[in-house]
Design a protein around this motif. Sequence first.
Motif, PDB file in Angstrom:
ATOM      1  N   ASP A 199       0.832  -1.206   0.000  1.00 12.34           N
ATOM      2  CA  ASP A 199       0.000   0.000   0.000  1.00 12.34           C
ATOM      3  C   ASP A 199       0.865   1.254   0.000  1.00 12.34           C
ATOM      4  OD1 ASP A 199       0.937   0.306   2.606  1.00 12.34           O
ATOM      5  OD2 ASP A 199      -0.875  -0.499   3.517  1.00 12.34           O
ATOM      6  N   ALA A 200       0.230   2.396   0.171  1.00 11.62           N
ATOM      7  CA  ALA A 200       0.946   3.669   0.098  1.00 11.62           C
ATOM      8  C   ALA A 200       1.996   3.811   1.186  1.00 11.62           C
ATOM      9  CB  ALA A 200      -0.062   4.820   0.183  1.00 11.62           C
ATOM     10  N   ASN A 201       1.836   3.084   2.289  1.00 14.03           N
ATOM     11  CA  ASN A 201       2.804   3.133   3.382  1.00 14.03           C
ATOM     12  C   ASN A 201       3.930   2.117   3.224  1.00 14.03           C
ATOM     13  OD1 ASN A 201       1.321   5.145   4.795  1.00 14.03           O
ATOM     14  ND2 ASN A 201      -0.082   3.546   5.548  1.00 14.03           N
ATOM     15  N   GLY A 202       3.870   1.328   2.155  1.00 16.57           N
ATOM     16  CA  GLY A 202       4.878   0.295   1.937  1.00 16.57           C
ATOM     17  C   GLY A 202       4.604  -0.992   2.665  1.00 16.57           C
ATOM     18  N   ASP A 203       3.432  -1.107   3.295  1.00 15.49           N
ATOM     19  CA  ASP A 203       3.063  -2.334   4.007  1.00 15.49           C
ATOM     20  C   ASP A 203       2.456  -3.334   3.025  1.00 15.49           C
ATOM     21  OD1 ASP A 203       3.824  -1.252   6.477  1.00 15.49           O
ATOM     22  OD2 ASP A 203       1.868  -0.294   6.721  1.00 15.49           O
ATOM     23  N   VAL A 204       2.721  -4.633   3.267  1.00 19.07           N
ATOM     24  CA  VAL A 204       2.170  -5.649   2.386  1.00 19.07           C
ATOM     25  C   VAL A 204       0.656  -5.684   2.528  1.00 19.07           C
ATOM     26  CG1 VAL A 204       2.480  -7.494   4.096  1.00 19.07           C
ATOM     27  CG2 VAL A 204       2.296  -8.065   1.673  1.00 19.07           C
ATOM     28  N   ALA A 205      -0.029  -5.663   1.387  1.00 19.02           N
ATOM     29  CA  ALA A 205      -1.488  -5.701   1.367  1.00 19.02           C
ATOM     30  C   ALA A 205      -2.004  -7.044   0.881  1.00 19.02           C
ATOM     31  CB  ALA A 205      -2.030  -4.592   0.471  1.00 19.02           C
ATOM     32  N   GLY A 206      -1.204  -7.725   0.069  1.00 24.44           N
ATOM     33  CA  GLY A 206      -1.604  -9.023  -0.456  1.00 24.44           C
ATOM     34  C   GLY A 206      -0.503  -9.582  -1.323  1.00 24.44           C
ATOM     35  N   ALA A 233      -7.101  -6.309   3.871  1.00 26.29           N
ATOM     36  CA  ALA A 233      -8.377  -5.836   3.336  1.00 26.29           C
ATOM     37  C   ALA A 233      -9.477  -6.875   3.504  1.00 26.29           C
ATOM     38  CB  ALA A 233      -8.220  -5.479   1.858  1.00 26.29           C
ATOM     39  N   SER A 234     -10.710  -6.411   3.473  1.00 22.22           N
ATOM     40  CA  SER A 234     -11.869  -7.301   3.561  1.00 22.22           C
ATOM     41  C   SER A 234     -12.954  -6.780   2.622  1.00 22.22           C
ATOM     42  CB  SER A 234     -12.396  -7.377   5.001  1.00 22.22           C
ATOM     43  OG  SER A 234     -12.778  -6.086   5.458  1.00 22.22           O
ATOM     44  N   ALA A 239     -11.754  -8.070  -2.533  1.00 19.67           N
ATOM     45  CA  ALA A 239     -12.098  -8.623  -3.844  1.00 19.67           C
ATOM     46  C   ALA A 239     -11.357  -7.882  -4.945  1.00 19.67           C
ATOM     47  CB  ALA A 239     -13.605  -8.548  -4.066  1.00 19.67           C
ATOM     48  N   GLY A 240     -11.295  -6.560  -4.858  1.00 16.15           N
ATOM     49  CA  GLY A 240     -10.590  -5.775  -5.857  1.00 16.15           C
ATOM     50  C   GLY A 240      -9.104  -6.094  -5.888  1.00 16.15           C
ATOM     51  N   LEU A 266     -11.507 -23.854   0.068  1.00 14.37           N
ATOM     52  CA  LEU A 266     -12.840 -23.337  -0.209  1.00 14.37           C
ATOM     53  C   LEU A 266     -13.304 -22.354   0.850  1.00 14.37           C
ATOM     54  CD1 LEU A 266     -14.753 -26.411  -1.668  1.00 14.37           C
ATOM     55  CD2 LEU A 266     -13.350 -24.692  -2.802  1.00 14.37           C
ATOM     56  N   SER A 267     -12.571 -22.286   1.966  1.00  9.23           N
ATOM     57  CA  SER A 267     -12.876 -21.287   2.985  1.00  9.23           C
ATOM     58  C   SER A 267     -12.563 -19.877   2.487  1.00  9.23           C
ATOM     59  CB  SER A 267     -12.081 -21.566   4.267  1.00  9.23           C
ATOM     60  OG  SER A 267     -10.686 -21.567   4.005  1.00  9.23           O
ATOM     61  N   GLU A 268     -11.742 -19.772   1.448  1.00  8.74           N
ATOM     62  CA  GLU A 268     -11.428 -18.470   0.853  1.00  8.74           C
ATOM     63  C   GLU A 268     -12.517 -18.137  -0.166  1.00  8.74           C
ATOM     64  OE1 GLU A 268      -7.375 -18.318  -0.493  1.00  8.74           O
ATOM     65  OE2 GLU A 268      -6.602 -19.132   1.393  1.00  8.74           O
ATOM     66  N   THR A 269     -13.693 -17.819   0.360  1.00  5.89           N
ATOM     67  CA  THR A 269     -14.901 -17.720  -0.458  1.00  5.89           C
ATOM     68  C   THR A 269     -14.834 -16.624  -1.514  1.00  5.89           C
ATOM     69  OG1 THR A 269     -15.906 -16.356   1.281  1.00  5.89           O
ATOM     70  CG2 THR A 269     -16.384 -18.724   1.320  1.00  5.89           C
ATOM     71  N   THR A 270     -14.197 -15.507  -1.202  1.00  4.69           N
ATOM     72  CA  THR A 270     -14.114 -14.420  -2.177  1.00  4.69           C
ATOM     73  C   THR A 270     -13.270 -14.834  -3.374  1.00  4.69           C
ATOM     74  OG1 THR A 270     -14.328 -12.755  -0.424  1.00  4.69           O
ATOM     75  CG2 THR A 270     -13.440 -12.012  -2.540  1.00  4.69           C
ATOM     76  N   LEU A 271     -12.141 -15.464  -3.104  1.00  5.10           N
ATOM     77  CA  LEU A 271     -11.272 -15.934  -4.183  1.00  5.10           C
ATOM     78  C   LEU A 271     -11.968 -17.005  -5.009  1.00  5.10           C
ATOM     79  CD1 LEU A 271      -8.549 -15.937  -5.622  1.00  5.10           C
ATOM     80  CD2 LEU A 271      -7.709 -17.543  -3.875  1.00  5.10           C
ATOM     81  N   VAL A 272     -12.650 -17.930  -4.343  1.00  9.01           N
ATOM     82  CA  VAL A 272     -13.385 -18.992  -5.049  1.00  9.01           C
ATOM     83  C   VAL A 272     -14.421 -18.378  -5.993  1.00  9.01           C
ATOM     84  CG1 VAL A 272     -15.068 -20.846  -4.744  1.00  9.01           C
ATOM     85  CG2 VAL A 272     -13.030 -20.770  -3.299  1.00  9.01           C
TER      86      VAL A 272
END
Length: 295
Positions: A199-206, A233-234, A239-240, A266-272
Motif C-alpha cells: 500500500d501507500a505506506n509500503g506495508d504488504v497488502a496481499g 483488506a476485507s 475482492a478488488g 474453499l474457505s477463501e470464499t471471495t477468491l473462489v
Amino acid sequence: MEIVKFSEFTASELTRLWNEGFKGYAFDMTLGVDAFIKRIPENQLSLDASVAICDQGKPVGFVMSGFRTVDGRLTAWNGGTGIIPEYRGKGIGKQLIAGALDVYREKGAEVALLEALSENEPAIKLYAKMGYRWIGDLRFYEQKEGLQTDVLAGDAAEAYRFRLGLPQDIQRFKLPVGDMPWQTHWENIVNGESVIATDANGDVAGYALFKRIMGADGELQSTILYQCRAVKASGEEAAGLLKALLSHVYAPLDHNVVRRAINLPLSETTLVRIMEDAGFKTTVNQVHMKLELTP
C-alpha cells in the motif's frame, strides 16, 4: 508385517512400490525412476522419515513424509500413501499409518497434515480413526479457454504497488502460514514466482504465488496458482485486490493458455467466487486433515 524406512531400499524398488501402490487410483500416478527421485526434494520429503510395510521382506505399502517448521512448530506432511492391490482391504493401512506417526513423534513433530481425495472415503475414515480431523475442503481449478477477463477488471490496482519476485520473497513479511496446504507453501514452488502488493505506506497488502510453464519454443503454455491472499483488506476492497493480483498471475489475459489453481481452500470464499466467475472449472476435490501430536 514389518515397518521399514525408505532408506533401506533402492530407488528402483521404491519407484516400483510407488507405481504398484497407486494402481487403480483415480489418477495416473505412474512415475519413472528419475521423476520419482526428483519428487523427493521438490516436495521436501525424507527417505529416512518415509516408511514401507513389508510382508516377509517384500514392500507392499508405504507412506512418504516430509517435515517443515510452520509458524514455529515442526510439522509433518503425508506426501503419499499407497498399498499394492492384492493387500488392500486387509487392515494393514492402520499399521502403516501408525508406523508413520511413530516416526513423526520420534522426530519431535507437533503437527501432522495430509490431503485426501474427497471421494476416497475408506482412506478418510482410516485417517479419522488414527486421530486426524477435517480442517477444510480444497479444490483444484482449471481454465483452458474463454477466460472472462472482465471479471478481473477494476480500479483497485491503482491503490497498490505490485512487485514481481520469487516465492521466498514473502518470508520477509513474517506472515503466519496457518493451515495452508503443504504443496502451496513457497518452499514447494520450484522455479516459481511471486507478486506482492504493497500500500501507500509500503506495508504488504496481499500477494500471490504461482509458476509459469514454458514450452520448448519459449512460449507460455500454462500458469499454476498456489496462493492468492489479501492480508488486511476485507469485503469489496479485498475482492478488488485479489482480482488485481490474479490479473498479474494469469497475464497476458488475452492469451489462450491453460490456467490452473492448486489446492485452493474453499474457505477463501471471495477468491473462489472470483475464480468461478472468471470461468475456472473444478478438476479435483480434496479434504484437508490435521492431527495434533502428543509425545
